[in-house]
Design an enzyme around this catalytic site. Structure first.
Site, PDB file in Angstrom:
ATOM      1  N   LYS A   1       0.818  -1.215   0.000  1.00 17.83           N
ATOM      2  CA  LYS A   1       0.000   0.000   0.000  1.00 17.83           C
ATOM      3  C   LYS A   1       0.852   1.266   0.000  1.00 17.83           C
ATOM      4  O   LYS A   1       0.405   2.316  -0.423  1.00 17.83           O
ATOM      5  CB  LYS A   1      -0.975  -0.026   1.162  1.00 17.83           C
ATOM      6  CG  LYS A   1      -1.978  -1.166   0.982  1.00 17.83           C
ATOM      7  CD  LYS A   1      -3.194  -1.031   1.841  1.00 17.83           C
ATOM      8  CE  LYS A   1      -4.240  -2.069   1.460  1.00 17.83           C
ATOM      9  NZ  LYS A   1      -3.815  -3.460   1.776  1.00 17.83           N
TER      10      LYS A   1
HETATM   11  C1  LIG Z   1      -4.363  -4.545   1.182  1.00 18.70           C
HETATM   12  C2  LIG Z   1      -3.564  -5.800   1.096  1.00 18.70           C
HETATM   13  C3  LIG Z   1      -3.909  -6.836   0.200  1.00 18.70           C
HETATM   14  C4  LIG Z   1      -5.141  -6.780  -0.675  1.00 18.70           C
HETATM   15  O1  LIG Z   1      -5.031  -5.804  -1.693  1.00 18.70           O
HETATM   16  P1  LIG Z   1      -6.339  -5.356  -2.499  1.00 18.70           P
HETATM   17  O2  LIG Z   1      -5.863  -4.259  -3.377  1.00 18.70           O
HETATM   18  O3  LIG Z   1      -7.323  -4.881  -1.462  1.00 18.70           O
HETATM   19  O4  LIG Z   1      -6.833  -6.530  -3.241  1.00 18.70           O
HETATM   20  C5  LIG Z   1      -3.090  -7.957   0.148  1.00 18.70           C
HETATM   21  N1  LIG Z   1      -2.013  -8.072   0.944  1.00 18.70           N
HETATM   22  C6  LIG Z   1      -1.652  -7.101   1.819  1.00 18.70           C
HETATM   23  C7  LIG Z   1      -0.465  -7.313   2.677  1.00 18.70           C
HETATM   24  C8  LIG Z   1      -2.404  -5.934   1.923  1.00 18.70           C
HETATM   25  O5  LIG Z   1      -2.049  -4.979   2.804  1.00 18.70           O
END
Ligand SMILES: *Cc1c(COP(=O)(O)O)cnc(C)c1O
Length: 462
Positions: free
Chosen positions: A108
């Site tokens: 993120k």
């Molecule tokens: C947010 C997140 C996901 C999922 O990502 P999306 O874009 O919501 O599908 C997977 N792994 C981690 C570690 C995350 O923080």
């Protein structure tokens, strides 16, 4: 370049407006009115160069190329790996794309660091200030805190469920020391936090009073910034090599960014597998066209404990021939009854998008963490393990397999210990987290209490 809403009733806006607004006023999600065609990445380009080209194509005339180059340079300087999203070989014709080199060790950061810079630039030019509110089950809050800490034009309010996020995740949110980052530990679960945030956005009087903005995974800037690493990975693997991307998925923002990269001409051959945990609505949606509201169940991969993935709406809009009425009707029905079936005419096109989904159960996730360790000597986080495990059940392919590693193992030490018996130490650059003081405030699970909190901070600053 204009952005239109997937529900067809909001006025088109430019890139900057779409990113500052988040959700369109008709409840839909913003998408570009047409997919720009972008020259694929060259292996000799740096990550910042590729990001600048791609984000300029999405920004159109709303920002200059020099603006975007500056944003990307500052955003990606915070990453510990020079390549930002390096790919590591994990087996014959198999790679892992490491997306955890950002300040909070999860993917993120890639989008959030860009968003932090974007807000700062735009709001300082406008002489405005915004209140960014986000609900988090763990990783989003930390990434937002790292992105906005110290920002002059943003107050960030992070709502996390009290005592329901992992200690390491909480430390990333609560130790910034920044006076513009407010952590609210809500006496409730993640759904309660999300419900409070949604209701705040629906209250247009309050929203304009505090200049409310959201950076959760429906924000277009997140998708745009995430499409970049698909392009750089294509360049690294070989410009003409077909790739099968395997993406640990929750709200599907990451996976949809891969679809966007393909639509914009950035990928050679495209196949994308969404790997989901026991919260498997996405798999049901892609296979049977059924959307059903269910309580999310806790799993070892908490960032993917999502019942209905919000970014599916963007894919739906595409396969419905960009007919906002069809999308709106289906979501209205879902809103009212808690379930909806995708119309017959979109089911065919949905099967031709190159996207599919695979479900991995909790036991399979933990087992994979050990198996991956045995095969490569490396620890992976439980989310990455869902992706890595999904690969094992897929049909043979000529394509190169790339699993997206969405977080560093050290962010989930309890699960790593359970699965492998090993400790997962924080990387050096994050070690000081443990010594820093935490700041958060317990707030009751009550909309009024949270609104008062936001208002009183506004007054204190005015
Ligand atoms: C947010 C997140 C996901 C999922 O990502 P999306 O874009 O919501 O599908 C997977 N792994 C981690 C570690 C995350 O923080």
């Amino acid at each position: 370049m204009k952005y239109v809403s997937t529900r067809g009733q909001a006025a088109p806006v430019d890139f900057v407006e779409a990113c500052l607004t988040g959700l369109a006023p008709d409840g839909g999600l913003y998408v570009p009115e047409a997919w720009p065609q972008i020259t694929p990445a060259d292996p000799n380009e740096s990550y910042v160069q590729v990001a600048t080209r791609i984000l300029k194509a999405f920004a159109g005339d709303s920002l200059t190329e020099a603006d975007i180059a500056g944003l990307c340079e500052r955003a990606y300087a915070s990453f510990s790996h020079h390549s930002v999203a390096p790919v590591m070989q994990s087996g014959p014709n198999a790679y892992v794309m490491e997306l955890h080199h950002g300040p909070t060790l999860a993917f993120k950061d890639v989008a959030m660091q860009f968003i932090g810079q974007l807000y700062d630039l735009v709001l300082s030019r406008r002489g405005e200030r915004m209140s960014v509110v986000c609900a988090t089950s763990g990783d989003t809050g930390g990434a937002a805190a790292a992105a906005f800490a110290g920002a002059e034009h943003v107050d960030l309010y992070i709502l996390h469920p009290h005592e329901r996020v992992s200690p390491v995740q909480r430390l990333f949110m609560t130790t910034t020391g920044a006076s513009n980052v407010y952590n609210l530990a809500i006496d409730g679960d993640f759904d309660d936090c999300q419900a409070i945030v949604k209701t705040m956005f629906a209250d247009s009087v309050f929203a304009s009073e505090v200049q409310l903005s959201g950076v959760n995974s429906i924000n277009w800037a997140r998708i745009a910034a995430q499409s970049v690493y698909y392009a750089t990975t294509q360049a690294a693997i070989g410009p003409d090599r077909p790739i099968r991307f395997v993406v640990p998925s929750g709200n599907m923002g990451d996976a949809f960014a891969g679809y966007v990269a393909a639509r914009c001409g950035l990928l050679a051959g495209f196949e994308l597998v969404c790997a989901v945990n026991e919260n498997k609505t996405l798999a049901t949606l892609l296979a049977d066209g059924e959307m059903k509201r269910e309580q999310a169940v806790p799993t070892p991969s908490p960032a993917m404990d999502i019942s209905v993935p919000s970014n599916f709406e963007r894919l739906f809009f595409e396969v419905a021939g960009r007919d906002g009425d069809t999308v709106r009707r289906t979501y209205d029905q879902y809103q009212q009854s808690g379930s909806a079936t995708l119309p017959e005419q979109v089911r065919g096109p949905l099967g031709c998008t190159g996207l599919s989904a695979v479900m991995i159960d909790n036991q399979g996730t933990l087992q994979e963490m050990q198996t991956f360790l045995d095969e490569t000597g490396a620890l992976i986080c439980p989310h990455t393990a869902v992706g890595s495990s999904a690969v094992r059940g897929l049909p043979e392919t000529e394509a190169t397999t790339v699993v997206l590693s969405t977080a560093h193992a050290a962010k989930f030490p309890e699960t790593v210990k359970e699965a492998t018996g090993l400790d997962a130490p924080l990387p050096l650059r994050s070690e000081s987290l443990i010594e820093r003081g935490e700041v958060f405030e317990r707030v009751s699970n009550d909309l009024g209490a949270v609104k008062d909190y936001v208002r009183s901070n506004m007054v204190a600053e005015a």
